[in-house]
Design a protein around this motif. Sequence first.
Motif, short mmCIF file in Angstrom:
data_model
loop_
_atom_site.label_atom_id
_atom_site.label_comp_id
_atom_site.label_asym_id
_atom_site.label_seq_id
_atom_site.Cartn_x
_atom_site.Cartn_y
_atom_site.Cartn_z
N GLU A 1 -20.58 -34.34 -1.44
CA GLU A 1 -19.83 -34.39 -2.69
C GLU A 1 -18.32 -34.24 -2.48
O GLU A 1 -17.53 -34.94 -3.10
N GLU A 2 -17.94 -33.37 -1.56
CA GLU A 2 -16.52 -33.07 -1.34
C GLU A 2 -15.75 -34.34 -0.97
O GLU A 2 -14.70 -34.64 -1.51
N MET B 1 -15.58 -36.90 -3.78
CA MET B 1 -14.57 -36.52 -4.78
C MET B 1 -13.18 -37.01 -4.36
O MET B 1 -12.37 -37.40 -5.19
N GLU C 1 -12.91 -40.52 -5.26
CA GLU C 1 -12.86 -40.61 -6.71
C GLU C 1 -11.42 -40.35 -7.18
O GLU C 1 -10.91 -41.05 -8.05
N THR C 2 -10.79 -39.36 -6.57
CA THR C 2 -9.39 -39.06 -6.91
C THR C 2 -8.50 -40.25 -6.54
O THR C 2 -7.62 -40.63 -7.32
N MET D 1 -8.72 -42.78 -9.14
CA MET D 1 -7.97 -42.42 -10.34
C MET D 1 -6.47 -42.58 -10.13
O MET D 1 -5.75 -42.98 -11.04
N PHE D 2 -6.01 -42.28 -8.91
CA PHE D 2 -4.59 -42.52 -8.59
C PHE D 2 -4.28 -44.01 -8.75
O PHE D 2 -3.25 -44.38 -9.29
N GLU E 1 -5.54 -46.06 -10.65
CA GLU E 1 -5.50 -46.44 -12.07
C GLU E 1 -4.40 -45.76 -12.86
O GLU E 1 -4.18 -46.08 -14.02
N ASP E 2 -3.76 -44.78 -12.23
CA ASP E 2 -2.83 -43.93 -12.97
C ASP E 2 -1.78 -44.75 -13.72
O ASP E 2 -1.10 -45.61 -13.14
N GLU E 3 -1.64 -44.45 -15.02
CA GLU E 3 -0.77 -45.29 -15.85
C GLU E 3 0.70 -45.24 -15.42
O GLU E 3 1.39 -46.25 -15.40
N TYR F 1 1.91 -44.53 -12.43
CA TYR F 1 2.01 -45.17 -11.12
C TYR F 1 2.08 -46.69 -11.29
O TYR F 1 2.98 -47.36 -10.76
N ARG G 1 -0.61 -33.94 -0.79
CA ARG G 1 -1.14 -35.05 -1.60
C ARG G 1 -0.32 -36.32 -1.43
O ARG G 1 -0.75 -37.40 -1.79
N ILE H 1 -1.39 -40.44 -1.75
CA ILE H 1 -0.73 -41.51 -2.50
C ILE H 1 -0.34 -42.66 -1.57
O ILE H 1 -0.51 -43.83 -1.90
#
Lengths: 551, 86
Positions: A67-68, A71, A74-75, A78-79, A81-83, A85, A126, A130
């Motif tokens: 899972e780790e 995740m 998954e992050t 989401m990055f 898709e980040d609006e 960005y 992080r 990116i």
Amino acid sequence: MILIQGKGVSTGVTKGKLYLFQRQDTTIHKAPAEDIGQEKARIAEAQQKSIEQLEALVEKAREEAGEESAMLFETHAMFTEDEDYVEAIMDMLEEEGCCAEYAVQTAGEQFADMFAQMDDEYMKARASDIRDVTQRILNNLLGVAEGGIDSDEPVVLAADDLAPSETLQLDKSKILGFVTQGGSGNSHTAILARTMGIPAICGVGDALKPEYNGRTAYIDGETGQVVLDPDELTLAGLQDKYQKQQEMRALLQEMKGQPDVTLDGKELMLYCNIGSPEDIAAVQANDGQGVGLFRSEFLYLAAEDYPTEEEQFQAYKAAAAAMDGKRVVIRTLDIGADKQVDYFGLNKEENPAMGLRAIRICLNRPEVFRTQLRALYRASAYGKIAIMFPMITSVWEVKECRRACTSVMAELTKEGIPFNADTEIGIMIETPASIFMAADLAKLVDFFSIGTNDLTQYTLACDRQCNDLGKFFDPHHPAVLRAIKHATDAAHEAGIWIGICGELAGDISLLPTFLAIGIDELSVSPSVVLPLRAELRKSIAKTCTLERLEG
Amino acid sequence: MKEFDYIVNDELGIHARPAGQLAKLAKGYADTVITITKGDKTVKATQLMKLMNLCVKQGATVTVKVEGPQEEEAFAEVQKFFNDNL
């Protein structure tokens, strides 16, 4: 039938689609956009493709790694898709009127920087997430496949030649064998192939044509032949060889778990050479009894800046812990010569093999050396690590290395960080100077390990990278073997052990000579451990002679 | 509009994982806007990177505001999310 003759540098027979390696040119130039709307659509498409890839990775990670790790992807999705960005990328595109690649790279780097400058270690780290996301979008824009191989099935990788940093990034699960236009038996591709236990042929030159891309080829690492559309007779021969190879592999499996000892009871340590912690899997699969050479360069070659103490510590600790108490000899930084790293800012040299390389760089740059030593000593608390210094020529160098170790140990003690104070310290014997000085050097260290590739090059004055030397480059030259004998006698006189970690260690025809000389350890590519063990267990040390040392 | 103050308890503060989950949650409410304020900076809960960039550490106080047609429902869910995850 098309037959291409090269030089076999890693044995085995295999069959697969030829895949021409595409060099990833990711240098991006600021080019004006022809049509802003079209560039926007390209970005949206690359973004969508990235999200799909990441979603597939989430599933894969969830099944295989937990899972780790799922995740994390998954992050990343989401990055992607980040609006803010995406908006920043699109704004850049409109304001600058530039191509999609430039907008993605520049806006992506701004976001990464924003994180890199935060006052929090976690958030700073992080920035690399990116950058990873930005690189993925860029790869999709440029049509560059991940791991350099855009194929669902494993392939025979064909290239002009591969740089060490390129071989590191390859998706190894997709490679059945290598064919290169340039290179030699000592090139990194050859070493990698032997580590992986797959065939490799080098030096095929222009006979390897781009139009062969995608065609099925047989490669035979023994004869050095690449065959396309074999005729019936050739095909039968190749298939027979393949069959025998599979049978041989089955036979070697029986060698697993058997002790490394001759019929008359002379024991030898059979260790492995590795290039990264990932290779430990191959060591274990082939029942290697330790790691005799862990090349730490991968940490430096794969990076764009000096690897941090923490990064190095994690890599060394992973290897030490995975080997579970078995010895792991880690060689300190050995760059220079054929292994160049841009951020070191080294001057271009006419003759880098004799230039500022390996321990010379470390002694000139104490901070770089200190970082690596701290990481090594910290890792020593998690397994049986031994530290080895390359390219030694003088007693003072070893003394200086030892002083650096002592000062690092004092620091760690002061900071309350655990380490093993009895960590073995050894040196590579790979220069003629170290052979002549062996008796003095042996008094200062816990072990010797002979690097036969460089020792041969320096002793015979034959450049490893030069393909034309032919018969003049003779690794079996009595001068090289006498040098090995000389170092061995000096080591035993001082009561320390001596091994060989160069390519010569895996040369089974020399095993009787090494037994006669009295070598204690051989460190070889993982795929050579079992054949060597099979040979060792048939040998009688007492009857081995030094006849090969005669001129 | 409904709002609450929250002192972050999580060791890593509002890090990637809860920020991502929160953004996902917030995206579920199309017309109801959820914002997070720390000091003089306010970001929407859907702005994942900006939210992380607030750098909300353990012990910091944030103000969460919810405004829109599904206010009640969203408020309850966000409050529960903070209590459970942060």
